[in-house]
Write a protein that holds these residues in place. Sequence first.
Motif, PDB file in Angstrom:
ATOM      1  N   ALA A   1       0.833  -1.204   0.000  1.00 33.20           N
ATOM      2  CA  ALA A   1       0.000   0.000   0.000  1.00 33.20           C
ATOM      3  C   ALA A   1       0.865   1.249   0.000  1.00 33.20           C
ATOM      4  O   ALA A   1       0.595   2.215  -0.718  1.00 33.20           O
ATOM      5  N   ILE A   2       1.918   1.207   0.792  1.00 36.62           N
ATOM      6  CA  ILE A   2       2.825   2.349   0.833  1.00 36.62           C
ATOM      7  C   ILE A   2       3.483   2.539  -0.527  1.00 36.62           C
ATOM      8  O   ILE A   2       3.603   3.650  -1.028  1.00 36.62           O
ATOM      9  N   ALA A   3       3.869   1.431  -1.120  1.00 37.12           N
ATOM     10  CA  ALA A   3       4.547   1.508  -2.425  1.00 37.12           C
ATOM     11  C   ALA A   3       3.634   2.088  -3.497  1.00 37.12           C
ATOM     12  O   ALA A   3       4.107   2.685  -4.457  1.00 37.12           O
ATOM     13  N   SER A   4       2.349   1.927  -3.330  1.00 37.06           N
ATOM     14  CA  SER A   4       1.428   2.456  -4.333  1.00 37.06           C
ATOM     15  C   SER A   4       1.439   3.978  -4.351  1.00 37.06           C
ATOM     16  O   SER A   4       1.010   4.592  -5.321  1.00 37.06           O
ATOM     17  N   TYR A   5       1.944   4.572  -3.295  1.00 41.86           N
ATOM     18  CA  TYR A   5       2.061   6.028  -3.266  1.00 41.86           C
ATOM     19  C   TYR A   5       3.447   6.485  -3.723  1.00 41.86           C
ATOM     20  O   TYR A   5       3.688   7.666  -3.877  1.00 41.86           O
ATOM     21  N   LEU A   6       4.320   5.541  -3.875  1.00 40.30           N
ATOM     22  CA  LEU A   6       5.659   5.834  -4.401  1.00 40.30           C
ATOM     23  C   LEU A   6       5.870   4.931  -5.608  1.00 40.30           C
ATOM     24  O   LEU A   6       6.573   3.918  -5.516  1.00 40.30           O
ATOM     25  N   PRO A   7       5.279   5.288  -6.716  1.00 37.72           N
ATOM     26  CA  PRO A   7       5.213   4.362  -7.841  1.00 37.72           C
ATOM     27  C   PRO A   7       6.562   3.944  -8.398  1.00 37.72           C
ATOM     28  O   PRO A   7       6.658   2.954  -9.086  1.00 37.72           O
TER      29      PRO A   7
ATOM     30  N   GLU B   1      -0.541  10.699 -10.987  1.00 36.89           N
ATOM     31  CA  GLU B   1       0.496  10.058 -11.770  1.00 36.89           C
ATOM     32  C   GLU B   1       0.779   8.674 -11.258  1.00 36.89           C
ATOM     33  O   GLU B   1       1.122   7.778 -11.997  1.00 36.89           O
ATOM     34  N   ALA B   2       0.626   8.536  -9.964  1.00 35.85           N
ATOM     35  CA  ALA B   2       0.889   7.235  -9.376  1.00 35.85           C
ATOM     36  C   ALA B   2      -0.006   6.187  -9.997  1.00 35.85           C
ATOM     37  O   ALA B   2       0.428   5.081 -10.297  1.00 35.85           O
ATOM     38  N   SER B   3      -1.216   6.527 -10.199  1.00 39.06           N
ATOM     39  CA  SER B   3      -2.136   5.545 -10.735  1.00 39.06           C
ATOM     40  C   SER B   3      -1.856   5.253 -12.189  1.00 39.06           C
ATOM     41  O   SER B   3      -2.131   4.189 -12.686  1.00 39.06           O
TER      42      SER B   3
ATOM     43  N   LYS C   1      -0.020  -5.053 -10.389  1.00 36.33           N
ATOM     44  CA  LYS C   1       0.042  -4.813  -8.951  1.00 36.33           C
ATOM     45  C   LYS C   1      -1.138  -3.946  -8.572  1.00 36.33           C
ATOM     46  O   LYS C   1      -1.069  -2.731  -8.620  1.00 36.33           O
ATOM     47  N   PRO C   2      -2.227  -4.548  -8.244  1.00 34.34           N
ATOM     48  CA  PRO C   2      -3.394  -3.745  -7.930  1.00 34.34           C
ATOM     49  C   PRO C   2      -3.123  -2.813  -6.781  1.00 34.34           C
ATOM     50  O   PRO C   2      -2.580  -3.217  -5.765  1.00 34.34           O
TER      51      PRO C   2
END
Length: 292
Positions: free
Chosen positions: A91-97, A246-248, A255-256
Amino acid sequence: MGRPPCCDKIGVKKGPWTPEEDIILVSYIQQHGPGNWRAVPTNTGLLRCSKSCRLRWTNYLRPGIKRGNFTEHEERMIIHLQALLGNRWAAIASYLPQRTDNDIKNYWNTHLKKKLKKIQEGQSTNPDLVCRGQWERRLQTDIQMAKQALCEALSPELKQPGQYQASTYISSTENIAKLLQGWMGDSPKSVVTDDQHSHNNKKPNMESTKEEKNDMELSEALDSLFGFESFDSSNSDLSQSFSPDEASISQDESKPQEPLSLLEKWLFDEGAASQGKDCFSDIKLDEHVNLF
DNA sequence: AATGTAACCAACCGCCCGGGG
DNA sequence: TCCCCGGGCGGTTGGTTACAT
């Protein structure tokens, strides 16, 4: 029932990946896209478990991955997010793409944990304050998680799981170029063994000038080898202009990630509202306030 | 120069969850 | 409804390198 097992564990290779294996994997994913990992070893002939293929892809070969030093901004984000989400590295990584969960986890365990420990030791004179802060954050997180779950339940899929867009990962040959370093060279010196490759994979910041120099050549070589579209390595450097949206976009489709909705909005809004500026430039967390 | 220790990080392990049969 | 499997995730390990003695 009827399904073949992921891997029979017999004849499955372990240990560091060789450049040859990486190329096979990358070229396969370039053609078929990430996903259906069970089929990867079978179709490629790789003597690797499907899990291993997936991990290799997501943690190393996946495009857009930034390796090496974490910026102060990234550190702050990790600390903030870890305080909010706990050890939910994905989850944290999803904010740091640009960073993988593994990378963040390693960085947390090797750097940030020690830093925080020092800070907390310094604050041990006032345990009440620390306790209260932790309790409040936990409560906030719980509330927000509930909100987010509700949001997700009410909104249909934002992403198209089956849709594979080659451009999302074709856009980066940088990582692959690195792994090819030496392997494609024509001098005997550049022929790497597994051990050397392992060494090359590590410490990417060392000899950076040499690597940077080679990256362009190797990227070009890859372009011709795999038919990658031209890649500008600067494209992968999103850190300078990172935004949640941009992250999305750049997030690996295999990686959902949690929708960048309430939680993220709250994360950013909270900081912006309380600071009147970039929320991560001056994080307001009780026990972290003196960290930097 | 040799040895010991710490730091780092890629990769593995095992658990969990959701989906399919 | 149950069982099995694939995929995802967090925790941990083991190998390598850097640094200190």
